[in-house]
Design an enzyme around this catalytic site. Structure first.
Site, PDB file in Angstrom:
ATOM      1  N   SER A   1      27.264   8.158   7.264  1.00 34.72           N
ATOM      2  CA  SER A   1      28.306   8.689   6.140  1.00 34.72           C
ATOM      3  C   SER A   1      27.885   8.206   4.713  1.00 34.72           C
ATOM      4  CB  SER A   1      29.865   8.048   6.415  1.00 34.72           C
ATOM      5  OG  SER A   1      29.907   8.400   7.720  1.00 34.72           O
TER       6      SER A   1
HETATM    7  C1  SAM Z   1      28.933  10.339  10.678  1.00 30.92           C
HETATM    8  S1  SAM Z   1      28.307   9.530  12.084  1.00 30.92           S
HETATM    9  C2  SAM Z   1      29.077   7.919  12.032  1.00 30.92           C
HETATM   10  C3  SAM Z   1      28.541   6.908  10.855  1.00 30.92           C
HETATM   11  C4  SAM Z   1      28.261   5.516  11.066  1.00 30.92           C
HETATM   12  N1  SAM Z   1      29.686   5.046  11.304  1.00 30.92           N
HETATM   13  C5  SAM Z   1      27.380   4.672  10.423  1.00 30.92           C
HETATM   14  O1  SAM Z   1      27.803   3.612   9.784  1.00 30.92           O
HETATM   15  O2  SAM Z   1      26.317   5.323  10.267  1.00 30.92           O
HETATM   16  C6  SAM Z   1      29.545  10.336  13.491  1.00 30.92           C
HETATM   17  C7  SAM Z   1      29.029   9.838  14.792  1.00 30.92           C
HETATM   18  O3  SAM Z   1      30.163   9.762  15.715  1.00 30.92           O
HETATM   19  C8  SAM Z   1      29.710  10.232  16.959  1.00 30.92           C
HETATM   20  N2  SAM Z   1      30.514  10.838  17.888  1.00 30.92           N
HETATM   21  C9  SAM Z   1      30.828  12.165  17.965  1.00 30.92           C
HETATM   22  N3  SAM Z   1      31.796  12.005  18.917  1.00 30.92           N
HETATM   23  C10 SAM Z   1      32.250  10.927  19.487  1.00 30.92           C
HETATM   24  C11 SAM Z   1      32.951  10.526  20.682  1.00 30.92           C
HETATM   25  N4  SAM Z   1      33.699  11.253  21.341  1.00 30.92           N
HETATM   26  N5  SAM Z   1      32.832   9.241  20.911  1.00 30.92           N
HETATM   27  C12 SAM Z   1      32.201   8.133  20.039  1.00 30.92           C
HETATM   28  N6  SAM Z   1      31.220   8.714  18.976  1.00 30.92           N
HETATM   29  C13 SAM Z   1      31.318   9.937  18.807  1.00 30.92           C
HETATM   30  C14 SAM Z   1      28.404  10.965  16.797  1.00 30.92           C
HETATM   31  O4  SAM Z   1      27.314  10.872  18.193  1.00 30.92           O
HETATM   32  C15 SAM Z   1      27.887  10.314  15.344  1.00 30.92           C
HETATM   33  O5  SAM Z   1      26.875   9.242  15.759  1.00 30.92           O
END
Ligand code: SAM
Length: 294
Positions: free
Chosen positions: A4
């Site tokens: 993000s």
């Molecule tokens: C914007 S990224 C997160 C960035 C992260 N917090 C960082 O510090 O780099 C969103 C993440 O949410 C994960 N995601 C999507 N659906 C999910 C779910 N149902 N449970 C857990 N993770 C999920 C995706 O695989 C992705 O890696």
């Protein structure tokens, strides 16, 4: 892999306001960067992060462990939370949700905070919901702190049918023309109007079409049937042509929601909030008792 924007992370961390020693669950580990920040502030053993994508989990785990940060990095669907490590003082999601799972309320201690990007099917603009868990642990409620756009949580991603499935030759024949004075800005990214309209209208979404002959079409698609509407926005005109087809009059529904929003004094997202309990979720305006009705 997705991370993000740093400014977004900073504002979410400020909203989350974790205190030293707090136990935090992050849903959406991504690169592991956010979890690393939590570990630095709270102690790595207080941090749990989960991601649904196994390759993302492997990389995040390796990155955190290479920094000697023994954060618990789990692979799974964060929608269920991580009950084995509960209770948490804070739960933060870094992917966008349409439904807040009650499991997160159950896994957060009374007085704890749940922070998540939350929105409706209508638009991709979301509000950051900051929900405080009630003293009896039976609900969580709080205001939106600002507008954001996040990668949507898997399983909450909307895949409506293709454009051609909606806009058939027959449905074009049936389309009824009218005009609207709604401005195209209503549907811009980070539009407070679009956020508010999304709280009022039922099961529909909008898409911008490709520019054609100097016009910018905007499509509304029903998620309950194949009804559609299309507004043709041209330059700085005050009035634009609209076509509506199908059982639902989608444009009329959006106009009614926009009128309601204008009557409320055009509230920005921070006047709205969300309440979650075992029965589901409810958006509110100004006061948790003042429900926004669809
Ligand atoms: C914007 S990224 C997160 C960035 C992260 N917090 C960082 O510090 O780099 C969103 C993440 O949410 C994960 N995601 C999507 N659906 C999910 C779910 N149902 N449970 C857990 N993770 C999920 C995706 O695989 C992705 O890696």
């Amino acid at each position: 892999m997705s991370s993000s924007k740093p400014s977004l992370v900073l504002s979410m961390l400020t909203d989350l306001d974790p205190r030293p020693g707090d136990r935090v669950l992050e849903v959406g580990a991504g690169t592991g960067w956010n979890a690393g920040l939590f570990a630095h502030r709270l102690g790595a053993r207080n941090v749990t992060t989960i991601d649904i994508d196994p390759s993302v989990v492997r990389t995040a785990r390796a990155a955190l462990h290479s920094l000697s940060l023994p954060v618990e990095v789990l692979c799974g669907d964060g929608y269920a939370g991580v009950p084995a490590r509960a209770p948490y003082d804070r739960i933060v999601a870094t992917c966008g949700l349409r439904q807040v799972p009650f499991a997160w309320v159950e896994q957060t201690r009374p007085g704890g905070i749940i922070l998540l990007p939350w929105g409706t099917d209508f638009s991709s603009t979301e509000g950051t919901a900051r929900l405080a868990v009630s003293d009896d642990g039976a609900s969580a409620s709080g205001p939106f702190t600002g507008l954001v756009e996040f990668m949507r949580m898997r399983a909450q991603r909307l895949e409506p049918d293709t454009h051609d499935a909606y806009v058939t030759e027959d449905s074009k024949q049936d389309a009824v023309a009218s005009t609207t004075s709604l401005a195209p800005e209503v549907f811009a990214d980070y539009s407070p109007a679009a956020f508010a309209i999304g709280l009022r209208v039922h099961a529909m979404t909008y898409r911008r079409g490709p520019k054609e002959d100097g016009a910018h079409p905007l499509w509304l698609l029903s998620l309950t049937d194949r009804s559609w509407a299309c507004a043709i926005f041209r330059g700085n005109q005050d009035s634009h042509t609209v076509y509506q087809s199908g059982q639902r009059r989608l444009w009329d529904e959006v106009e009614a929601a926009h009128t309601w929003w204008a009557e409320q004094g055009r509230p920005g997202c921070t006047r709205f909030g969300l309440r979650v309990d075992a029965d589901g979720q409810q958006a509110w305006l100004d006061d948790p008792g003042n429900h926004v009705r669809q």
